[in-house]
Design a protein around this motif. Sequence first.
Motif, short mmCIF file in Angstrom:
data_model
loop_
_atom_site.label_atom_id
_atom_site.label_comp_id
_atom_site.label_asym_id
_atom_site.label_seq_id
_atom_site.Cartn_x
_atom_site.Cartn_y
_atom_site.Cartn_z
N THR A 26 1.78 93.90 -19.94
CA THR A 26 1.73 95.00 -18.85
C THR A 26 0.92 96.15 -19.52
O THR A 26 1.03 96.75 -20.80
CB THR A 26 3.26 95.48 -18.53
OG1 THR A 26 4.04 94.42 -18.04
CG2 THR A 26 3.20 96.65 -17.52
N TYR A 27 0.17 96.82 -18.90
CA TYR A 27 -0.71 98.08 -19.04
C TYR A 27 -0.69 99.22 -18.12
O TYR A 27 -0.27 98.84 -16.97
CB TYR A 27 -2.03 97.30 -18.99
CG TYR A 27 -2.74 96.37 -20.04
CD1 TYR A 27 -3.13 96.84 -21.37
CD2 TYR A 27 -2.77 94.99 -19.86
CE1 TYR A 27 -3.41 95.98 -22.42
CE2 TYR A 27 -3.16 94.16 -21.01
CZ TYR A 27 -3.13 94.78 -22.18
OH TYR A 27 -3.77 93.79 -23.06
N ASN A 28 -0.79 100.21 -18.63
CA ASN A 28 -0.75 101.33 -17.74
C ASN A 28 -2.15 101.58 -17.15
O ASN A 28 -2.92 102.35 -17.73
CB ASN A 28 -0.37 102.64 -18.77
CG ASN A 28 0.05 103.86 -17.73
OD1 ASN A 28 0.05 103.60 -16.60
ND2 ASN A 28 -0.29 104.95 -18.40
N ALA A 29 -2.23 100.75 -16.11
CA ALA A 29 -3.98 100.62 -15.49
C ALA A 29 -3.63 99.95 -14.36
O ALA A 29 -2.77 99.17 -13.98
CB ALA A 29 -4.67 100.01 -16.40
N SER A 30 -4.71 100.44 -13.36
CA SER A 30 -4.61 99.58 -11.94
C SER A 30 -5.21 98.02 -12.22
O SER A 30 -5.98 97.91 -13.37
CB SER A 30 -5.60 100.31 -11.17
OG SER A 30 -6.88 100.30 -11.42
N SER A 31 -4.56 97.43 -11.35
CA SER A 31 -5.12 95.96 -11.51
C SER A 31 -6.48 95.92 -11.24
O SER A 31 -7.47 95.04 -11.74
CB SER A 31 -4.30 95.07 -10.40
OG SER A 31 -4.76 95.44 -8.98
N SER A 97 0.58 94.06 -14.71
CA SER A 97 1.25 92.81 -15.15
C SER A 97 -0.19 91.82 -15.25
O SER A 97 -0.54 91.67 -14.12
CB SER A 97 2.31 92.00 -14.97
OG SER A 97 3.45 93.11 -14.86
N VAL A 98 -0.46 91.56 -16.56
CA VAL A 98 -1.64 90.70 -16.64
C VAL A 98 -1.41 89.55 -17.39
O VAL A 98 -0.64 89.46 -18.46
CB VAL A 98 -2.92 91.38 -17.48
CG1 VAL A 98 -4.17 90.67 -17.63
CG2 VAL A 98 -3.15 92.90 -16.96
N LEU A 122 -8.79 94.36 -24.06
CA LEU A 122 -7.96 95.13 -22.94
C LEU A 122 -7.18 96.06 -23.61
O LEU A 122 -6.90 97.35 -23.14
CB LEU A 122 -7.12 94.12 -22.20
CG LEU A 122 -7.99 93.41 -20.95
CD1 LEU A 122 -6.81 92.38 -20.62
CD2 LEU A 122 -8.40 94.34 -20.06
N ASP A 123 -6.42 95.78 -24.85
CA ASP A 123 -5.49 96.83 -25.69
C ASP A 123 -6.46 97.93 -26.10
O ASP A 123 -5.94 98.93 -26.48
CB ASP A 123 -5.09 95.89 -26.82
CG ASP A 123 -3.85 94.91 -26.44
OD1 ASP A 123 -3.51 95.20 -25.39
OD2 ASP A 123 -3.67 93.97 -27.61
N LYS A 124 -7.72 97.55 -26.44
CA LYS A 124 -8.58 98.95 -26.74
C LYS A 124 -8.57 99.82 -25.77
O LYS A 124 -9.06 101.00 -25.96
CB LYS A 124 -10.07 98.17 -27.40
CG LYS A 124 -9.84 97.51 -28.50
CD LYS A 124 -11.26 97.33 -29.02
CE LYS A 124 -11.25 96.31 -30.33
NZ LYS A 124 -12.35 95.55 -30.63
N LYS A 125 -9.02 99.32 -24.65
CA LYS A 125 -9.42 100.23 -23.39
C LYS A 125 -8.10 100.90 -22.76
O LYS A 125 -8.23 102.03 -22.09
CB LYS A 125 -10.05 99.53 -22.43
CG LYS A 125 -10.60 100.20 -21.33
CD LYS A 125 -11.83 99.63 -20.50
CE LYS A 125 -12.44 100.24 -19.62
NZ LYS A 125 -13.25 99.75 -18.65
N PHE A 126 -7.12 99.98 -22.49
CA PHE A 126 -5.77 100.48 -21.94
C PHE A 126 -4.56 100.62 -22.79
O PHE A 126 -4.41 99.85 -23.73
CB PHE A 126 -5.57 99.37 -20.70
CG PHE A 126 -6.71 99.22 -19.96
CD1 PHE A 126 -7.15 100.21 -18.95
CD2 PHE A 126 -7.47 98.00 -19.83
CE1 PHE A 126 -8.21 99.93 -17.98
CE2 PHE A 126 -8.40 97.92 -18.87
CZ PHE A 126 -8.91 98.76 -18.03
N THR A 127 -3.67 101.33 -22.48
CA THR A 127 -2.28 101.29 -22.99
C THR A 127 -1.55 100.32 -22.75
O THR A 127 -1.24 99.96 -21.49
CB THR A 127 -1.70 102.79 -22.65
OG1 THR A 127 -2.73 103.99 -23.17
CG2 THR A 127 -0.38 103.01 -23.40
N ARG A 128 -0.87 99.60 -23.49
CA ARG A 128 -0.13 98.46 -23.37
C ARG A 128 1.37 99.15 -23.22
O ARG A 128 1.78 99.82 -24.07
CB ARG A 128 -0.13 97.49 -24.63
CG ARG A 128 0.79 96.14 -24.17
CD ARG A 128 0.73 95.26 -25.50
NE ARG A 128 -0.30 94.44 -25.54
CZ ARG A 128 -0.49 93.26 -26.04
NH1 ARG A 128 0.56 92.60 -26.37
NH2 ARG A 128 -1.71 92.52 -26.14
#
Length: 132
Positions: A26-31, A97-98, A122-128
Amino acid sequence: MKRLVFLAPMLVIAACAPIQGTPPITYNASSSDILATVAQLCPALQPNSLYNYFSITSVSSNAVTCEAAPILAMQILSSTPNVSVTFTALQNGTASSVAGAMNWHDPRATNRDAVNKIFTELDKKFTRIQTP
């Protein structure tokens, strides 16, 4: 004997099934942001040195699928199948959720490097978001 007759078709079906993915992250970002990033990253990855780079083959509102064909020498020497990777992102509020799965079209193949590389980016760009 009846069990063997029933079991044989099940083994054939299982052999054609894609390999298991990992539990969703799960990331704090839009799908849509997640999937746009996946679409940008896939063409820069190869499953391994016997395959060409991935190409995007399908994009939907909740998934991106990329596929890589074997290099020409592998196509000539053997019937090596294409490899596909699919990322699915489902949004719930501000979080998504990805899940990522790789299908080698060969039940013996378990290399998930391309999926792992995408998650690293994705971990570098978005907050997990840690889930219980």
